[in-house]
Design an enzyme around this catalytic site. Structure first.
Site, PDB file in Angstrom:
ATOM      1  N   HIS B  62       0.533  -1.509  -0.365  1.00 30.38           N
ATOM      2  CA  HIS B  62      -0.222   0.240   0.022  1.00 30.38           C
ATOM      3  C   HIS B  62       0.716   1.127   0.059  1.00 30.38           C
ATOM      4  O   HIS B  62       0.411   2.312  -0.344  1.00 30.38           O
ATOM      5  CB  HIS B  62      -1.241  -0.041   1.371  1.00 30.38           C
ATOM      6  N   ASP B  86      -9.580  -2.860  -0.821  1.00 27.83           N
ATOM      7  CA  ASP B  86      -9.401  -3.064   1.147  1.00 27.83           C
ATOM      8  C   ASP B  86      -9.514  -1.796   1.461  1.00 27.83           C
ATOM      9  O   ASP B  86      -8.584  -2.038   3.020  1.00 27.83           O
ATOM     10  CB  ASP B  86      -8.250  -4.537   1.217  1.00 27.83           C
ATOM     11  N   GLY B 138     -14.422  -0.661 -13.013  1.00 30.20           N
ATOM     12  CA  GLY B 138     -13.738   0.453 -13.831  1.00 30.20           C
ATOM     13  C   GLY B 138     -12.547   0.440 -14.276  1.00 30.20           C
ATOM     14  O   GLY B 138     -12.812   1.710 -14.772  1.00 30.20           O
ATOM     15  N   ASP B 155      -5.394  -1.091  -8.396  1.00 29.15           N
ATOM     16  CA  ASP B 155      -4.868  -2.150  -7.403  1.00 29.15           C
ATOM     17  C   ASP B 155      -5.523  -3.461  -7.540  1.00 29.15           C
ATOM     18  O   ASP B 155      -6.923  -3.103  -6.927  1.00 29.15           O
ATOM     19  CB  ASP B 155      -5.508  -1.725  -6.217  1.00 29.15           C
ATOM     20  N   THR B 157      -6.624  -7.546  -8.540  1.00 25.81           N
ATOM     21  CA  THR B 157      -6.110  -8.705  -8.767  1.00 25.81           C
ATOM     22  C   THR B 157      -5.598  -8.977 -10.119  1.00 25.81           C
ATOM     23  O   THR B 157      -4.804  -8.197 -10.799  1.00 25.81           O
ATOM     24  CB  THR B 157      -7.227  -9.448  -8.646  1.00 25.81           C
ATOM     25  N   GLU B 158      -4.693 -10.319 -10.255  1.00 27.89           N
ATOM     26  CA  GLU B 158      -3.833 -10.730 -11.128  1.00 27.89           C
ATOM     27  C   GLU B 158      -4.934 -11.047 -12.670  1.00 27.89           C
ATOM     28  O   GLU B 158      -6.583 -10.837 -12.249  1.00 27.89           O
ATOM     29  CB  GLU B 158      -3.442 -12.433 -10.629  1.00 27.89           C
TER      30      GLU B 158
END
Lengths: 275, 275
Positions: B62, B86, B138, B155, B157-158
């Site tokens: 972060h 998160d 997004g 930010d 995920t894969e």
């Protein structure tokens, strides 16, 4: 699933790797030794259940433990490696043309024997004419050496088992005596995520003896946390003040002159261990 | 042994962590979501069997995804985070006083909901008055934005599951349009040990669009290989030319101004992916 090797890097966390074949599994006079052929990392040397080196990622550790001090020293001729029986550090040392003789002292001849057999790309340089290989106790060998070496590299296992003496202030004092007046010493000193206390202690023990003491890091995926530290103790030469012309061309996969300097820029929580 | 969570980071290698308690395990509209209380890492968010963040090591990711671009930009006011439900990136963005509004667009409201419940030290900032939280796609949100943001952080995920569109050249072109004329974009771009091809492709896709394209790294122990990369695309500002006075005092555990620069010094085999 077949066979998987799992190293518990802490009591509650570890890595696991698929094993194609167990090449060797035996108890030496000093430790448990396994040589595993893994699918992801190629052949892997395991001592006392800890990954020591693998064919795929070994270059990081071996380049970083060797080239940072060997480029910091203006003219390294005599180099000593304590531990490091797999031969990877020796291979990197020999890339420096100034080196006239590199001595390796490992307590466990079986590590050398099986590395030569199953890790030839790592251990092959042990047969070079500039290399002297001794099966001996590194602590005792250091204790009887005086002003002999330009650079000493401690490529030990963790401070359990045969390597416990290699993380003591008495050992660092012995290293200082064994080094010439402008000598440099580097030891692997584990990772800051799980072994912060060890790094703090070693750093301050070394600092009590060496005028220039620095910590640097490298990424080693098969070592705990992936972030490895090296502690350098130097009598005169400062690794952050190496002149550009000192960096002669050598073949590497990880080390670069730019990374030489950058590896000393520590994450804040690691830097605090040196304060 | 009890319960252990194992992430296969490749087909033949992984990490494993002792689980004290499974706090949540469910299928959202987009992915599998687990929240695990682990002994080593505290609470851990897992999406589609991959560790997203843990209480113990979250600060690295972060801080590094946020502070490197936010200190590179001379006056970031409007910041967009794509993914990042998160809330950790938002928490770091808010440490910059110039920021007037930070918008988070995550496709999966369940990630936000359970992060607020079980990762309060990470997600707490999502309730800050400077923050706007949108549950939205997004890719689509970016497509309809124009010259709106100073900094955009991806930010995700894969590049499997819901994030697959976020690793396409069309997405980077959209980001460029959504940024102001001196905007900066950073995306997490996985690790060079197992995903070298991805890094190479993303870097060159971004380079086709942004005049200043750079790769930097950080050590994240619970991510594959422990060595994570971030790709920065910038229209004008160069992260290596940030003036010293720009680095205002903020509280961090990993990021430092010295590390800001050092994180761009790449291991040789990583540097080659950018050439």
């Amino acid at each position: 699933m077949g066979i998987w090797f799992t190293e518990k890097q802490t009591a509650n966390f570890g890595i696991t790797a698929k094993v194609n074949k167990i090449l060797v599994a035996l108890k030496t006079d000093f430790q448990d030794l396994e040589m595993l052929n893994t699918e992801e990392w190629g052949n892997m040397l395991v001592l006392d259940d800890m990954v020591m080196t693998t064919e795929k990622d070994e270059f990081v550790y071996h380049e970083m433990v060797a080239h940072v001090p060997l480029f910091t020293h203006p003219n390294p001729k005599r180099v000593l490696v304590v531990g490091g029986g797999d031969g990877g550090v020796i291979r990197e040392i020999l890339k420096h043309k100034s080196v006239e003789k590199a001595t390796l002292v490992d307590i466990d001849g079986k590590v050398i024997e099986y590395s030569k057999k199953f890790l030839p790309s790592i251990a092959g340089s042990l047969d070079d004419p500039r290399v002297e290989v001794l099966i001996d106790d590194g602590f005792m060998y250091i204790a009887k050496s005086e002003r002999e070496f330009d650079v000493i590299l401690v490529d030990s296992t963790e401070p359990v088992g045969p390597a416990v003496n290699l993380f003591s202030q008495g050992f660092y004092a012995g290293i200082s005596r064994a080094l010439k007046d402008d000598g440099i010493f580097v030891a692997q000193t584990d990772n800051p995520w799980f072994k912060a206390d060890l790094i703090h202690q070693v750093f301050h023990d070394v600092k009590n003896i060496f005028p220039v003491t620095k910590l640097y890091t490298a990424n080693i995926p098969t070592y705990p946390s992936g972030l490895w530290t090296f502690t350098m103790g130097s009598k005169i030469h400062n690794p952050l003040k190496v002149k550009e012309e000192r960096f002669t061309e050598i073949e590497t996969k990880y080390y670069t002159p730019e990374l030489h300097f950058a590896s000393f820029a520590l994450p804040k929580f690691v830097k605090e261990l040196t304060e």
